[in-house]
Design an enzyme around this catalytic site. Structure first.
Site, PDB file in Angstrom:
ATOM      1  CD  GLU A 130      36.440  36.732  42.410  1.00  0.00           C
ATOM      2  OE1 GLU A 130      37.060  37.484  43.179  1.00  0.00           O
ATOM      3  OE2 GLU A 130      36.852  36.419  41.279  1.00  0.00           O
ATOM      4  CB  CYS A 174      40.191  37.449  38.951  1.00  0.00           C
ATOM      5  SG  CYS A 174      41.510  38.488  39.544  1.00  0.00           S
ATOM      6  CG  ASN A 229      38.256  42.788  39.094  1.00  0.00           C
ATOM      7  OD1 ASN A 229      37.838  43.477  40.029  1.00  0.00           O
ATOM      8  ND2 ASN A 229      39.149  41.840  39.278  1.00  0.00           N
ATOM      9  CD  GLU A 230      43.062  43.193  41.275  1.00  0.00           C
ATOM     10  OE1 GLU A 230      43.548  42.123  40.859  1.00  0.00           O
ATOM     11  OE2 GLU A 230      42.791  43.373  42.469  1.00  0.00           O
TER      12      GLU A 230
HETATM   13  O1  AHR Z   1      39.511  38.814  46.058  1.00  0.00           O
HETATM   14  C1  AHR Z   1      40.302  37.919  45.357  1.00  0.00           C
HETATM   15  C2  AHR Z   1      40.882  38.534  44.093  1.00  0.00           C
HETATM   16  O2  AHR Z   1      41.749  39.580  44.410  1.00  0.00           O
HETATM   17  C3  AHR Z   1      39.898  39.189  43.172  1.00  0.00           C
HETATM   18  O3  AHR Z   1      39.298  38.277  42.336  1.00  0.00           O
HETATM   19  C4  AHR Z   1      40.746  40.140  42.391  1.00  0.00           C
HETATM   20  O4  AHR Z   1      40.022  41.248  41.950  1.00  0.00           O
HETATM   21  C5  AHR Z   1      41.871  40.470  43.330  1.00  0.00           C
HETATM   22  O5  AHR Z   1      43.094  40.266  42.740  1.00  0.00           O
END
Ligand code: AHR
Length: 659
Positions: free
Chosen positions: A46, A246, A377-378
């Protein structure tokens, strides 16, 4: 008194060690339990902590195209551009031509007023890393105004301002053209800078001012930092997940990751703010943007270079729920779904298709063989479930062979997790992406987490995990304690390879002067990099993966924390080896006899790799990059029953050749 107590404690410890009879661990080497997926151990990339711009993307100029919200951020007028009466020898204006060039609207207009010239200095990303005798490729887009003949002189400078390299170019003509020149640096400095001088009265328009070292990964022009890619390649990762995280979601939908804006010529990739720019008040990064010089083509190429499966994650019509939580209405999801379908075409289709042709035009005629993709993603809640369903239907209808990775929320358990876990299982999702950033105790206690998972349900992707030691921050967080607890937990992941198909530590990279989130797997400055103890744990698991899990037990039970020992075992059918991993999470040395059932003959000498540190708070650093790193020895095996001493606080990996 304290001394007496210490002596008594030491005596008790000694009695305990000497009175211990070795535990017997039984390995059933001839009974493979399940294949281990080639994707088992991978990488999560990321653009956080300056991982891309200022990190693996080797561009040294910050704000090369003047698109940051403050157009001259990263640039400053050279002080000798001023006369003693404070008059300037020139000035810069910023022109917006968004109608003609919407993806790269701004350029700088340099107005040179005096013969002595006018200079702009770029500070790089917290300095510029320059190496003695290294060639640097400078380039600039320029357009000369009528009647002006302004030349460009480029100087590399060390941190004291001394010139350590220079060159010049002479732009001509009104039409925009790219000019290039090479400079050799005569010194090494991790906090250097570059000054661009404009000489001769007149007006010159400039854009895409760029400086790359020649020694990029595979010597690709405009490529990636070789030392950082090498650290990844050394891990032999099974997959590369990109671009996050994110960053996929964006603070708002307007700054979500849009892959189509990251491919094609670099000067037409639209720069946006990095969502980590303003995430944490205690770690502001106002100069953090995404130039997308590292875009989706480069991610696919990186995956291929390191022998890993590509795993792109796409936005599913949801912005980060910790931030704006904006949603795209269900009946407006089409462009998002089309992005997903087009990405599969970009990666896999023939060059007679629109997106397959772009891939070929960018230099990769052969397909990238994309096999899986993440939807969101999350994300959490019913809003995710309903969007995932629409995506899955559309993608699977057209590409039934593509496996989809789906979210089960940001936590390892609780309401959000339970809700999506059930929804996704009901929908017969392919792969569930679990995330856990937890203290070391969680990892030590949860080595059996997957023992009871449904073997017939979706497969598991431990997509983001890291052990977070409380009360530490920055580089101080990547302690041996954190890494050891991850190693213990990872034996449980490996034991459950029939249900756990993929795992990745997160985040991957971090700049020592520009981080937002810690701990991270690999730290770097502008010239150097190092793997943390956590990196070596990941590397040892990935490079000693084996092809099939076999059982290792004590009194017919899996070894997952009894007496602070954790174990997993695998055979490698390609090399005919038995691979055993043992973790001792205690301060006391442990002895064990490994009873090898089902093997007739073994080689009498095995390879033993040990990763340990004297102290739980031991760590690596730029100055001591290998303070905690693996050491290899030979293990003598008598009577096919190795007696292994498991050092305190250690991970041991044993490779035994089976005849
Ligand atoms: O790894 C850092 C962040 O942690 C990522 O962007 C997210 O997916 C998680 O909350």
């Amino acid at each position: 008194m304290k001394r007496i107590l210490n002596l008594i404690a030491a005596a008790l410890l000694a009695i305990n060690v000497y009175s211990q009879s070795p535990a017997v661990f039984v390995v059933k080497a001839n009974q493979p339990v399940a294949p281990i997926q080639p994707t088992m151990w991978g990488i999560f990339f990321e653009d956080i902590n300056f991982a891309a711009d200022g990190g693996i993307y080797a561009e040294l100029v910050k704000n090369r195209s003047f698109e940051f919200y403050k157009s001259l951020m990263g640039w400053r007028e050279d002080s000798s551009s001023r006369f003693s009466n404070n008059m300037r020898s020139g000035y810069t204006t910023i022109i917006n031509r968004s109608k003609d060039n919407p993806s790269n609207p701004r350029f700088a207009r340099i107005n040179v007023l005096a013969d002595k010239g006018y200079g702009l200095t770029n500070e790089g990303f917290r300095g510029m890393g320059l190496k003695k005798d290294m060639v640097y490729h400078f380039s600039i887009l320029a357009s000369q105004h009528d009647g002006s003949n302004t030349a460009v002189r480029i100087e590399l400078k060390d941190s004291a301002g001394k010139i350590i390299g220079n060159t010049r170019i002479n732009p001509s003509g009104k039409e925009w053209k790219k000019y290039t020149a090479d400079i050799v640096s005569s010194a090494t400095d991790s906090k250097g800078a570059m000054t661009v001088w404009f000489e001769g009265k007149g007006i010159l328009d400039i854009d895409m001012v760029s400086l790359f070292p020649a020694d990029t990964w595979k010597n690709r022009q405009g490529g990636l930092r070789a030392d950082l890619v090498q650290l990844l390649a050394d891990m032999k990762p099974g997959f590369v997940r990109f671009p996050g995280g994110c960053i996929v979601e964006g603070h708002e939908l307007s700054n979500r990751y849009q892959w189509k804006k990251t491919v094609g010529n670099v000067d037409s990739r639209e720069l946006i703010i990095n969502r980590w720019n303003r995430e944490f008040d205690h770690r502001p990064a106002p100069d953090y943007f995404q130039s997308f010089g590292l875009g989706f083509f480069e991610y696919f190429q990186l995956s291929e270079d390191v022998g890993a499966e590509p795993l792109p994650i796409l936005n599913c019509g949801m912005a980060c729920q910790f931030n704006s939580a904006e949603l795209v209405p269900l009946d407006e999801l089409d462009p998002y779904i089309q992005d997903a379908l087009d990405l599969i075409e970009f990666a896999n289709a023939g060059t007679d298709t629109k997106w397959g042709k772009l891939r070929a035009d960018m230099g990769h005629t052969a397909p990238f063989n994309l096999k899986m993709m993440g939807v969101g993603n999350e994300q959490w809640g019913p809003q995710y479930a309903e969007r995932y369903k629409i995506f899955a239907k559309a993608i699977h209808e057209k590409y039934p062979e593509i496996k989809l990775v789906s979210s089960v929320g940001p936590f390892a358990g609780g309401e959000l997790f339970n809700f999506l876990d059930k929804e996704m299982r009901d929908m017969k999702a392919d792969i569930l992406d679990e995330h856990y950033y937890m203290p070391p105790e969680f990892f030590l206690k949860n080595a059996k987490r997957y023992d009871k998972y449904d073997r017939n349900g979706p497969k598991i992707f431990a997509g983001e995990y890291a052990s977070h030691v409380r009360g530490t921050d920055g580089t101080q967080r990547n302690t041996w304690q954190a890494a050891l607890s991850e190693a213990a937990f990872m034996t449980g992941l490996e034991r459950n390879a029939d249900v756990v198909y993929m795992c990745s530590y997160a985040p991957l990279f971090s700049h020592v002067d520009a981080w937002q989130w810690a701990p991270d797997l690999i730290w770097f400055d502008n010239l150097n990099s190092y793997g943390t103890p956590n990196y070596y744990v990941q590397k040892l698991f990935a490079t000693n993966k084996g092809t099939h899990v076999v059982s290792i037990s004590q009194n017919n039970e899996v070894i997952a924390g009894q007496d602070s020992i954790y174990a997993s075992a695998a055979i490698d059918k390609s090399t005919n080896e038995l691979v055993i991993k043992l973790v001792n999470a205690s301060a006391v040395e442990k002895k064990t006899i490994i009873q090898l059932d089902g093997i007739k003959k073994i080689k009498q000498k095995a390879k033993l790799v040990s990763l340990t540190a004297g102290q739980l708070d031991a760590k690596n650093s730029i100055q001591s990059p290998a303070a905690v790193s693996p050491a290899e020895t030979e293990l003598e095996i008598k009577e096919s029953k190795p007696l292994v001493t498991i050092a305190p606080y250690s991970l041991q990996v044993m490779r035994i050749k089976m005849n």
